[in-house]
Design an enzyme around this catalytic site. Structure first.
Site, PDB file in Angstrom:
ATOM      1  N   PHE A  67       9.072  50.219  22.014  1.00 33.80           N
ATOM      2  CA  PHE A  67       8.947  49.075  22.928  1.00 33.80           C
ATOM      3  C   PHE A  67       7.952  48.059  22.361  1.00 33.80           C
ATOM      4  CE2 PHE A  67       6.809  47.324  26.881  1.00 33.80           C
ATOM      5  CZ  PHE A  67       7.744  46.324  27.056  1.00 33.80           C
ATOM      6  N   ASP A  97       8.424  57.856  19.902  1.00 36.57           N
ATOM      7  CA  ASP A  97       8.232  56.463  20.330  1.00 36.57           C
ATOM      8  C   ASP A  97       9.570  55.855  20.718  1.00 36.57           C
ATOM      9  OD1 ASP A  97       7.397  53.577  20.281  1.00 36.57           O
ATOM     10  OD2 ASP A  97       5.585  54.453  19.447  1.00 36.57           O
ATOM     11  N   ASN A  98       9.558  54.952  21.707  1.00 35.76           N
ATOM     12  CA  ASN A  98      10.798  54.240  22.037  1.00 35.76           C
ATOM     13  C   ASN A  98      10.805  52.834  21.422  1.00 35.76           C
ATOM     14  OD1 ASN A  98       9.036  52.828  23.635  1.00 35.76           O
ATOM     15  ND2 ASN A  98      10.256  52.956  25.503  1.00 35.76           N
ATOM     16  N   GLY A 130       3.775  68.716  31.492  1.00 38.44           N
ATOM     17  CA  GLY A 130       4.703  69.841  31.682  1.00 38.44           C
ATOM     18  C   GLY A 130       5.007  70.506  30.349  1.00 38.44           C
ATOM     19  N   TYR A 180      -0.930  48.808  35.149  1.00 35.68           N
ATOM     20  CA  TYR A 180      -1.602  49.491  34.035  1.00 35.68           C
ATOM     21  C   TYR A 180      -2.818  50.261  34.547  1.00 35.68           C
ATOM     22  CZ  TYR A 180      -3.801  49.930  29.356  1.00 35.68           C
ATOM     23  OH  TYR A 180      -4.374  50.389  28.193  1.00 35.68           O
ATOM     24  N   ARG A 234      -3.383  40.244  22.594  1.00 36.75           N
ATOM     25  CA  ARG A 234      -4.777  40.585  22.849  1.00 36.75           C
ATOM     26  C   ARG A 234      -5.678  39.681  22.017  1.00 36.75           C
ATOM     27  NH1 ARG A 234      -4.458  47.080  22.776  1.00 36.75           N
ATOM     28  NH2 ARG A 234      -2.609  46.646  21.526  1.00 36.75           N
ATOM     29  N   HIS A 294       0.378  44.189  16.935  1.00 36.54           N
ATOM     30  CA  HIS A 294       1.614  43.404  16.904  1.00 36.54           C
ATOM     31  C   HIS A 294       1.277  41.919  16.788  1.00 36.54           C
ATOM     32  CE1 HIS A 294       5.585  42.047  18.048  1.00 36.54           C
ATOM     33  NE2 HIS A 294       5.996  43.296  17.975  1.00 36.54           N
ATOM     34  N   LYS A 330       5.669  53.767  35.423  1.00 38.16           N
ATOM     35  CA  LYS A 330       6.484  54.954  35.123  1.00 38.16           C
ATOM     36  C   LYS A 330       6.023  55.673  33.858  1.00 38.16           C
ATOM     37  CE  LYS A 330      11.343  54.959  36.151  1.00 38.16           C
ATOM     38  NZ  LYS A 330      12.584  54.209  35.912  1.00 38.16           N
ATOM     39  N   VAL A 349       9.339  58.571  26.786  1.00 41.29           N
ATOM     40  CA  VAL A 349       8.625  59.709  27.408  1.00 41.29           C
ATOM     41  C   VAL A 349       8.785  59.795  28.922  1.00 41.29           C
ATOM     42  CG1 VAL A 349       6.891  59.926  25.576  1.00 41.29           C
ATOM     43  CG2 VAL A 349       6.408  58.471  27.572  1.00 41.29           C
TER      44      VAL A 349
HETATM   45  P1  NAD Z   1       0.639  49.685  21.431  1.00 43.82           P
HETATM   46  O1  NAD Z   1       1.386  48.891  22.436  1.00 43.82           O
HETATM   47  O2  NAD Z   1       0.541  49.168  20.035  1.00 43.82           O
HETATM   48  O3  NAD Z   1       1.213  51.170  21.341  1.00 43.82           O
HETATM   49  C1  NAD Z   1       1.858  51.805  22.392  1.00 43.82           C
HETATM   50  C2  NAD Z   1       3.015  52.605  21.830  1.00 43.82           C
HETATM   51  O4  NAD Z   1       3.672  53.312  22.898  1.00 43.82           O
HETATM   52  C3  NAD Z   1       4.070  51.730  21.171  1.00 43.82           C
HETATM   53  O5  NAD Z   1       4.456  52.277  19.924  1.00 43.82           O
HETATM   54  C4  NAD Z   1       5.224  51.752  22.162  1.00 43.82           C
HETATM   55  O6  NAD Z   1       6.491  51.500  21.580  1.00 43.82           O
HETATM   56  C5  NAD Z   1       5.080  53.150  22.742  1.00 43.82           C
HETATM   57  N1  NAD Z   1       5.725  53.320  24.039  1.00 43.82           N
HETATM   58  C6  NAD Z   1       5.619  52.499  25.124  1.00 43.82           C
HETATM   59  N2  NAD Z   1       6.363  52.977  26.127  1.00 43.82           N
HETATM   60  C7  NAD Z   1       6.931  54.140  25.676  1.00 43.82           C
HETATM   61  C8  NAD Z   1       7.818  55.096  26.243  1.00 43.82           C
HETATM   62  N3  NAD Z   1       8.271  54.964  27.513  1.00 43.82           N
HETATM   63  N4  NAD Z   1       8.211  56.154  25.487  1.00 43.82           N
HETATM   64  C9  NAD Z   1       7.775  56.294  24.209  1.00 43.82           C
HETATM   65  N5  NAD Z   1       6.940  55.420  23.626  1.00 43.82           N
HETATM   66  C10 NAD Z   1       6.525  54.351  24.345  1.00 43.82           C
HETATM   67  O7  NAD Z   1      -0.826  49.911  22.036  1.00 43.82           O
HETATM   68  P2  NAD Z   1      -2.126  50.574  21.406  1.00 43.82           P
HETATM   69  O8  NAD Z   1      -3.171  49.555  21.390  1.00 43.82           O
HETATM   70  O9  NAD Z   1      -1.772  51.292  20.158  1.00 43.82           O
HETATM   71  O10 NAD Z   1      -2.499  51.622  22.542  1.00 43.82           O
HETATM   72  C11 NAD Z   1      -2.202  53.008  22.419  1.00 43.82           C
HETATM   73  C12 NAD Z   1      -2.710  53.741  23.659  1.00 43.82           C
HETATM   74  O11 NAD Z   1      -4.125  53.575  23.756  1.00 43.82           O
HETATM   75  C13 NAD Z   1      -2.118  53.241  24.968  1.00 43.82           C
HETATM   76  O12 NAD Z   1      -1.893  54.314  25.824  1.00 43.82           O
HETATM   77  C14 NAD Z   1      -3.209  52.359  25.532  1.00 43.82           C
HETATM   78  O13 NAD Z   1      -3.162  52.288  26.927  1.00 43.82           O
HETATM   79  C15 NAD Z   1      -4.455  53.063  25.036  1.00 43.82           C
HETATM   80  N6  NAD Z   1      -5.573  52.114  24.938  1.00 43.82           N
HETATM   81  C16 NAD Z   1      -5.635  51.215  23.918  1.00 43.82           C
HETATM   82  C17 NAD Z   1      -6.682  50.309  23.880  1.00 43.82           C
HETATM   83  C18 NAD Z   1      -6.802  49.297  22.789  1.00 43.82           C
HETATM   84  O14 NAD Z   1      -7.709  48.465  22.858  1.00 43.82           O
HETATM   85  N7  NAD Z   1      -5.995  49.310  21.763  1.00 43.82           N
HETATM   86  C19 NAD Z   1      -7.660  50.309  24.896  1.00 43.82           C
HETATM   87  C20 NAD Z   1      -7.535  51.225  25.919  1.00 43.82           C
HETATM   88  C21 NAD Z   1      -6.507  52.142  25.927  1.00 43.82           C
HETATM   89  N1  UDP Z   2      -8.539  36.206  25.885  1.00 38.46           N
HETATM   90  C1  UDP Z   2      -8.733  34.894  25.473  1.00 38.46           C
HETATM   91  N2  UDP Z   2      -7.793  34.331  24.662  1.00 38.46           N
HETATM   92  C2  UDP Z   2      -6.689  35.001  24.230  1.00 38.46           C
HETATM   93  C3  UDP Z   2      -6.503  36.351  24.642  1.00 38.46           C
HETATM   94  C4  UDP Z   2      -7.444  36.910  25.483  1.00 38.46           C
HETATM   95  O1  UDP Z   2      -9.728  34.245  25.827  1.00 38.46           O
HETATM   96  O2  UDP Z   2      -5.904  34.401  23.475  1.00 38.46           O
HETATM   97  C5  UDP Z   2      -9.568  36.833  26.740  1.00 38.46           C
HETATM   98  C6  UDP Z   2      -9.031  37.503  27.994  1.00 38.46           C
HETATM   99  O3  UDP Z   2      -8.968  36.574  29.047  1.00 38.46           O
HETATM  100  C7  UDP Z   2     -10.085  38.569  28.230  1.00 38.46           C
HETATM  101  C8  UDP Z   2     -10.537  38.964  26.817  1.00 38.46           C
HETATM  102  O4  UDP Z   2     -10.158  37.881  25.979  1.00 38.46           O
HETATM  103  O5  UDP Z   2     -11.189  38.038  28.918  1.00 38.46           O
HETATM  104  C9  UDP Z   2      -9.901  40.251  26.310  1.00 38.46           C
HETATM  105  O6  UDP Z   2      -8.517  40.135  26.511  1.00 38.46           O
HETATM  106  P1  UDP Z   2      -7.480  41.204  25.952  1.00 38.46           P
HETATM  107  O7  UDP Z   2      -6.138  40.782  26.451  1.00 38.46           O
HETATM  108  O8  UDP Z   2      -7.668  41.376  24.502  1.00 38.46           O
HETATM  109  O9  UDP Z   2      -7.918  42.591  26.606  1.00 38.46           O
HETATM  110  P2  UDP Z   2      -8.425  43.023  28.070  1.00 38.46           P
HETATM  111  O10 UDP Z   2      -9.762  43.565  27.811  1.00 38.46           O
HETATM  112  O11 UDP Z   2      -8.482  41.842  28.985  1.00 38.46           O
HETATM  113  O12 UDP Z   2      -7.419  44.025  28.501  1.00 38.46           O
END
Ligand code: NAD
Ligand code: UDP
Length: 318
Positions: free
Chosen positions: A38, A35-36, A104, A147, A188, A183, A93, A61
């Site tokens: 971020f 993890d970085n 890879g 995204y 969200r 976080h 990226k 990554v």
């Molecule tokens: P998150 O932001 O909490 O976790 C993402 C993690 O990736 C973090 O720890 C961040 O520091 C790390 N990261 C970001 N850029 C990086 C890089 N360049 N190199 C190394 N690490 C990096 O988000 P999450 O909710 O835990 O999501 C995890 C994965 O699941 C993501 O790929 C996200 O797109 C996917 N996903 C999550 C949801 C959800 O609702 N939580 C929905 C759809 C897809």
């Molecule tokens: N949303 C909201 N209030 C907030 C955050 C999000 O009404 O404080 C709404 C947002 O507009 C979306 C839905 O909740 O319609 C889900 O948003 P989220 O950012 O959690 O995930 P998304 O599915 O949009 O990626």
């Protein structure tokens, strides 16, 4: 009894990644979290620091990595709209360069690799509920595109590595997932509403709140990810993983207020650009191939999330 495997989790200190690390260690595997930081946090994995089979590597990554592993869960990518729009070029990226680097690596060490894809693949869907054969309705030049298109390109890369190099791939399309370790500034909807309710601050409903989402508790998702990874090689996905119970955002706000006993009023704010109107997974494929479906209700999941944020806000003195 599982055979001990060397498992790499990219994004392992994030919300989903940290729960996945917990689960893999509990199953007896040897886990490397990359993890970085971020959007991830050391707080999410600090309880694992003395675990003999847990390792952390600070690494981005988008740069190549060489480690000998059997499984790769590729989760590295900020998932919250606020975070992924903060540096959109980096978001593309991490999805494209990051996926190429991890694919890879998988090819080089002959590992099986799972991609954390997303329901955003479907954009603002015209098909409801969303099935895996729907190609989606995505704007390629809007603020969410880094995204959405990044994740779409990652899926393309996964399937091309599979077709061209015979790589064992698994693509999970994850729908809105929530729970402890999101976080505090994630932005969200579930974490926003829970934190606002606990602080008796206005609940920020974007638009009129009639847009829908379907919320999956993180433990259910992790179970689905592990089952998909360990499914027979011919099962590649893409496969929807999410909870099919659909709620309007206004219903969610009311539920959170109810479950916290909060005095928060509801405040409507502008709807973000390209915000999908509706979202609900068809999970028939996951049910029939993995025998998986979510078990935790929204009420139960919100209660667990509330407990987490209550503790966190108390500790931080917020
Ligand atoms: P998150 O932001 O909490 O976790 C993402 C993690 O990736 C973090 O720890 C961040 O520091 C790390 N990261 C970001 N850029 C990086 C890089 N360049 N190199 C190394 N690490 C990096 O988000 P999450 O909710 O835990 O999501 C995890 C994965 O699941 C993501 O790929 C996200 O797109 C996917 N996903 C999550 C949801 C959800 O609702 N939580 C929905 C759809 C897809
Ligand atoms: N949303 C909201 N209030 C907030 C955050 C999000 O009404 O404080 C709404 C947002 O507009 C979306 C839905 O909740 O319609 C889900 O948003 P989220 O950012 O959690 O995930 P998304 O599915 O949009 O990626």
């Amino acid at each position: 009894m599982h055979l001990k495997k060397r498992v790499l989790v990219t994004g392992g200190s994030g919300f989903v990644g940290s729960h996945l690390c917990d689960r893999l260690l509990a199953d007896g595997h040897d886990v490397l979290c990359v993890d970085n930081f971020f959007t991830g946090s050391k707080r999410n994995i600090v309880h694992l620091k003395d675990h003999p089979y847990f390792e952390v590597l600070r690494h981005d990554v988008t740069f190549p990595l060489y480690v000998q592993v059997d499984r790769i869960y590729n989760l590295a990518c900020p998932a919250s709209p606020i975070h992924y729009q903060n540096d959109p070029v980096q978001t593309t990226k991490v999805n494209v360069h990051g996926s190429i680097n991890m694919l890879g690596l998988a090819r080089r060490v002959n590992a099986r690799i799972l991609q954390a894809s997303t329901s955003e693949i479907y954009g603002d869907p015209e098909v409801h509920p969303q099935t895996e054969d729907y190609w989606g309705n995505v704007n390629c030049v809007g603020p969410r595109s880094c995204y959405d298109e990044g994740k779409r390109c990652a899926e393309t890369l996964f399937f091309d590595y599979h077709r061209e190099h015979g790589l064992q791939i698994k693509v999970a399309r994850i729908f809105n997932t929530y729970g402890p370790r999101m976080h505090v500034n994630d932005g969200r909807v579930v974490s926003n509403f829970v934190i606002q309710a606990l602080k008796n601050q206005p609940i920020t409903v974007y638009g009129d709140g009639s847009q829908t989402r379907s919320f999956c508790y993180v433990d259910d998702l992790v179970e689905g990810l592990v089952r998909l990874m360990e499914s027979p090689a011919e099962i590649t996905g893409p496969m929807n993983l999410g909870n099919p119970r659909e709620f309007t955002i206004l219903e969610l706000a009311e539920k959170v207020i109810d479950l916290t006993g909060s005095r928060s009023p509801i405040r409507h704010e502008p709807l973000p650009v390209d915000d999908p109107r509706q979202r609900r997974p068809d999970i028939g494929l996951a049910e029939s191939t993995l025998g998986w479906k979510p078990k935790i209700s929204l009420e139960e999941g919100i209660k667990k999330t509330v407990e987490y944020f209550e503790r966190l806000l108390g500790e931080d003195g917020c």
